[in-house]
Write a protein that holds these residues in place. Structure first.
Motif, PDB file in Angstrom:
ATOM      1  N   UNK A  85       0.846  -1.192   0.000  1.00 53.70           N
ATOM      2  CA  UNK A  85       0.000   0.000   0.000  1.00 53.70           C
ATOM      3  C   UNK A  85       0.881   1.242   0.000  1.00 53.70           C
ATOM      4  N   UNK A  86       0.320   2.433  -0.185  1.00 47.29           N
ATOM      5  CA  UNK A  86       1.116   3.655  -0.063  1.00 47.29           C
ATOM      6  C   UNK A  86       1.832   3.706   1.285  1.00 47.29           C
ATOM      7  N   UNK A  87       2.961   4.405   1.311  1.00 47.79           N
ATOM      8  CA  UNK A  87       3.775   4.460   2.530  1.00 47.79           C
ATOM      9  C   UNK A  87       2.991   4.975   3.726  1.00 47.79           C
ATOM     10  N   UNK A  88       2.053   5.885   3.491  1.00 46.68           N
ATOM     11  CA  UNK A  88       1.284   6.457   4.599  1.00 46.68           C
ATOM     12  C   UNK A  88       0.452   5.406   5.320  1.00 46.68           C
ATOM     13  N   UNK A  89       0.036   4.339   4.602  1.00 46.27           N
ATOM     14  CA  UNK A  89      -0.805   3.307   5.184  1.00 46.27           C
ATOM     15  C   UNK A  89      -0.015   2.130   5.748  1.00 46.27           C
ATOM     16  N   UNK A  90       1.244   1.998   5.385  1.00 43.45           N
ATOM     17  CA  UNK A  90       1.987   0.788   5.776  1.00 43.45           C
ATOM     18  C   UNK A  90       2.073   0.584   7.280  1.00 43.45           C
ATOM     19  N   UNK A  91       2.321   1.628   8.086  1.00 41.67           N
ATOM     20  CA  UNK A  91       2.403   1.367   9.530  1.00 41.67           C
ATOM     21  C   UNK A  91       1.132   0.743  10.102  1.00 41.67           C
ATOM     22  N   UNK A  92      -0.042   1.215   9.683  1.00 41.42           N
ATOM     23  CA  UNK A  92      -1.281   0.665  10.217  1.00 41.42           C
ATOM     24  C   UNK A  92      -1.413  -0.811   9.874  1.00 41.42           C
ATOM     25  N   UNK A  93      -1.084  -1.187   8.637  1.00 45.30           N
ATOM     26  CA  UNK A  93      -1.198  -2.588   8.259  1.00 45.30           C
ATOM     27  C   UNK A  93      -0.112  -3.443   8.910  1.00 45.30           C
ATOM     28  N   UNK A  94       1.060  -2.862   9.130  1.00 46.45           N
ATOM     29  CA  UNK A  94       2.146  -3.618   9.755  1.00 46.45           C
ATOM     30  C   UNK A  94       1.888  -3.876  11.238  1.00 46.45           C
ATOM     31  N   UNK A  95       1.265  -2.912  11.917  1.00 47.00           N
ATOM     32  CA  UNK A  95       1.084  -2.998  13.364  1.00 47.00           C
ATOM     33  C   UNK A  95      -0.347  -3.353  13.770  1.00 47.00           C
ATOM     34  N   UNK A  96      -1.189  -3.701  12.812  1.00 51.87           N
ATOM     35  CA  UNK A  96      -2.629  -3.849  13.066  1.00 51.87           C
ATOM     36  C   UNK A  96      -2.947  -4.874  14.146  1.00 51.87           C
ATOM     37  N   UNK A  97      -2.061  -5.837  14.401  1.00 49.94           N
ATOM     38  CA  UNK A  97      -2.325  -6.874  15.407  1.00 49.94           C
ATOM     39  C   UNK A  97      -1.364  -6.799  16.590  1.00 49.94           C
ATOM     40  N   UNK A  98      -0.635  -5.697  16.710  1.00 49.87           N
ATOM     41  CA  UNK A  98       0.345  -5.591  17.798  1.00 49.87           C
ATOM     42  C   UNK A  98      -0.393  -5.462  19.132  1.00 49.87           C
ATOM     43  N   UNK A  99      -0.075  -6.309  20.098  1.00 48.59           N
ATOM     44  CA  UNK A  99      -0.835  -6.298  21.362  1.00 48.59           C
ATOM     45  C   UNK A  99      -0.596  -5.066  22.230  1.00 48.59           C
ATOM     46  N   UNK A 152      -4.540   9.888  10.232  1.00 43.86           N
ATOM     47  CA  UNK A 152      -3.332  10.572   9.763  1.00 43.86           C
ATOM     48  C   UNK A 152      -3.050  10.253   8.301  1.00 43.86           C
ATOM     49  N   UNK A 153      -3.116   8.969   7.946  1.00 37.66           N
ATOM     50  CA  UNK A 153      -2.852   8.562   6.560  1.00 37.66           C
ATOM     51  C   UNK A 153      -3.895   9.136   5.611  1.00 37.66           C
ATOM     52  N   UNK A 154      -5.145   9.067   6.042  1.00 38.72           N
ATOM     53  CA  UNK A 154      -6.237   9.431   5.153  1.00 38.72           C
ATOM     54  C   UNK A 154      -6.336  10.946   4.959  1.00 38.72           C
ATOM     55  N   UNK A 155      -6.160  11.702   6.034  1.00 32.09           N
ATOM     56  CA  UNK A 155      -6.227  13.154   5.921  1.00 32.09           C
ATOM     57  C   UNK A 155      -4.910  13.722   5.402  1.00 32.09           C
ATOM     58  N   UNK A 156      -3.803  13.251   5.984  1.00 32.97           N
ATOM     59  CA  UNK A 156      -2.506  13.836   5.653  1.00 32.97           C
ATOM     60  C   UNK A 156      -2.051  13.590   4.229  1.00 32.97           C
ATOM     61  N   UNK A 157      -2.470  12.466   3.656  1.00 31.77           N
ATOM     62  CA  UNK A 157      -2.031  12.112   2.306  1.00 31.77           C
ATOM     63  C   UNK A 157      -3.201  11.992   1.324  1.00 31.77           C
ATOM     64  N   UNK A 158      -4.180  11.161   1.672  1.00 31.03           N
ATOM     65  CA  UNK A 158      -5.237  10.834   0.713  1.00 31.03           C
ATOM     66  C   UNK A 158      -6.128  12.017   0.352  1.00 31.03           C
ATOM     67  N   UNK A 159      -6.379  12.892   1.310  1.00 30.62           N
ATOM     68  CA  UNK A 159      -7.328  13.978   1.063  1.00 30.62           C
ATOM     69  C   UNK A 159      -6.839  14.899  -0.047  1.00 30.62           C
ATOM     70  N   UNK A 160      -5.570  15.253  -0.039  1.00 29.49           N
ATOM     71  CA  UNK A 160      -5.023  16.124  -1.088  1.00 29.49           C
ATOM     72  C   UNK A 160      -5.173  15.472  -2.459  1.00 29.49           C
ATOM     73  N   UNK A 161      -4.868  14.185  -2.547  1.00 25.43           N
ATOM     74  CA  UNK A 161      -4.956  13.494  -3.838  1.00 25.43           C
ATOM     75  C   UNK A 161      -6.406  13.298  -4.263  1.00 25.43           C
TER      76      UNK A 161
END
Length: 231
Positions: free
Chosen positions: A87-101, A114-123
């Protein structure tokens, strides 16, 4: 203020967007970080849809197009991961850490915001301008109204996902993390980024580099928001 000149049939896919989000809500484990963000975003998207239906936007078709183009960015990231693509770099942390306890639900929610507003909204603003053959300035009324609703994302996170005041101390690392990010600043930055990238659209090399750097910077902020916390 002028509005977009509609050169194609109405884009009638808010129902599709909502169906996709509801399907994710029904299938993802409740504690999954993407599910946490999806639940918050679904509620806000439903609110935008209601406001469009009840005539609270100056231009309903423009507002619908902006919201759909915006949601498609998030759903595209979900599809990329499901298909084994990055996925775009802005989304990678959420998918990488999605199951971190040791990452708490408010962190997942804000990392997605953060990913959606900071990056996606402009595009999404640029996507909407291309779809409707208009300028970013023509979207300002709809952008502002959507922005007002988006602020409720942050409020909802704090109201529903934060621990009670007896548990949330000023020294709590979660307090520090959540107070380090501001949705309104991110929204204002997205508007500036959209106008800048639109102005540079005839310089695709430079515009592409700026977009890539924006993606990386937002991804870095997301990684910080997802810092694992004790207990």
């Amino acid at each position: 203020m002028a509005h977009c000149r509609h050169v194609s049939a109405a884009i009638d896919s808010m129902d599709t967007v909502l169906a996709r989000m509801r399907a994710l809500d029904a299938t993802l484990p409740a504690r999954d970080g993407v599910a946490v963000f999806n639940r918050v975003y679904l509620t806000v998207t439903e609110a935008v849809d209601r406001d469009i239906d009840t005539g609270r936007f100056p231009d309903a078709r423009t507002a619908s197009t902006l919201d759909v183009r915006f949601a498609e960015r998030y759903l595209g990231a979900v599809d990329a991961v499901d298909d084994g693509r990055r996925p775009p770099a802005c989304w990678r942390p959420l998918f990488q850490f999605r199951r971190h306890p040791q990452v708490r639900p408010p962190q997942f929610a804000l990392a997605g915001i953060n990913a959606h507003i900071g990056h996606d909204l402009a595009l999404a603003v640029l996507d909407t301008c291309r779809t409707l053959d208009c300028e970013p300035g023509d979207l300002e009324d709809e952008f502002d109204r959507v922005g007002e609703i988006l602020v409720s994302l942050e409020e909802r996170v704090r109201e529903e996902l934060m621990p009670g005041p007896d548990l949330l101390r000023i020294a709590d690392p979660l307090t520090h993390l959540l107070n380090s990010w501001c949705l309104e600043r991110a929204r204002d930055g997205a508007w500036v980024a959209a106008r800048t990238l639109w102005a540079m659209r005839r310089l695709p090399g430079m515009a592409g580099e700026i977009t890539e750097r924006l993606d990386e910077a937002v991804g870095f902020a997301g990684r910080m928001l997802l810092t694992p916390l004790p207990g």
